[in-house]
Design a protein around this motif. Structure first.
Motif, short mmCIF file in Angstrom:
data_model
loop_
_atom_site.label_atom_id
_atom_site.label_comp_id
_atom_site.label_asym_id
_atom_site.label_seq_id
_atom_site.Cartn_x
_atom_site.Cartn_y
_atom_site.Cartn_z
N ILE A 133 0.82 -1.21 0.00
CA ILE A 133 0.00 0.00 0.00
C ILE A 133 0.85 1.26 0.00
O ILE A 133 0.43 2.31 -0.45
N HIS A 134 2.08 1.14 0.48
CA HIS A 134 2.97 2.30 0.53
C HIS A 134 3.77 2.50 -0.76
O HIS A 134 4.59 3.41 -0.83
N ASP A 140 6.94 11.58 -5.54
CA ASP A 140 7.09 10.12 -5.60
C ASP A 140 7.77 9.56 -4.35
O ASP A 140 8.55 8.62 -4.41
N SER A 141 7.48 10.14 -3.19
CA SER A 141 8.16 9.75 -1.96
C SER A 141 7.83 8.35 -1.49
O SER A 141 8.67 7.65 -0.97
N GLY A 142 6.56 7.92 -1.63
CA GLY A 142 6.17 6.60 -1.14
C GLY A 142 6.35 6.50 0.36
O GLY A 142 6.56 7.49 1.04
N GLY A 143 6.26 5.30 0.88
CA GLY A 143 6.46 5.08 2.31
C GLY A 143 5.22 5.38 3.13
O GLY A 143 4.20 5.81 2.61
N PRO A 144 5.29 5.16 4.45
CA PRO A 144 4.13 5.34 5.32
C PRO A 144 3.56 6.75 5.34
O PRO A 144 2.40 6.94 5.65
N ALA A 151 -1.29 8.88 -0.74
CA ALA A 151 -2.16 8.28 -1.75
C ALA A 151 -3.27 7.44 -1.14
O ALA A 151 -4.43 7.59 -1.48
N PHE A 152 -2.93 6.55 -0.23
CA PHE A 152 -3.95 5.70 0.36
C PHE A 152 -4.91 6.51 1.22
O PHE A 152 -6.13 6.33 1.16
N GLY A 153 -4.39 7.42 2.01
CA GLY A 153 -5.25 8.26 2.84
C GLY A 153 -6.21 9.08 2.00
O GLY A 153 -7.39 9.22 2.33
#
Length: 93
Positions: free
Chosen positions: A38-39, A46-50, A54-56
């Motif tokens: 999901i991260h 394009d940082s990604g990670g927790p 995007a998911f939030g």
């Protein structure tokens, strides 16, 4: 259901209409470890990670569907710049 200016309200009836497992699944994704898929979605630069929003963001946009407020008319009558709560809400009978 009403949402405006980063605020959201939903009735107990609508919350209880969903099975507990649905909330447990969303919670498991929100609390997923850093290496969870999901991260691996887009984020600022394009940082990604927790800290990836995007998911939030997807969860925030999914609340109306999750709570039975998916009338396409709301999309037409409540664009992003709209501030009239009467045009941007679902009401229980």
């Amino acid at each position: 259901i009403g949402g405006w200016s980063a605020q959201f309200a939903v009735t107990k009836r609508r919350i209880l209409a969903n099975p507990y497992e649905r909330y447990a699944y969303v919670s498991s994704l929100l609390e997923a470890p850093a290496d969870h898929w999901i991260h691996n979605q887009w984020g600022p630069n394009d940082s990604g990670g927790p800290s990836n929003p995007a998911f939030g963001h997807a969860v925030e946009r999914a609340w109306p569907f999750m709570f039975g407020c998916a009338d396409a008319k709301l999309v037409e009558t409540c664009p992003d710049e709209e501030s009239d709560p009467l045009k941007c809400q679902c009401f229980d009978d």
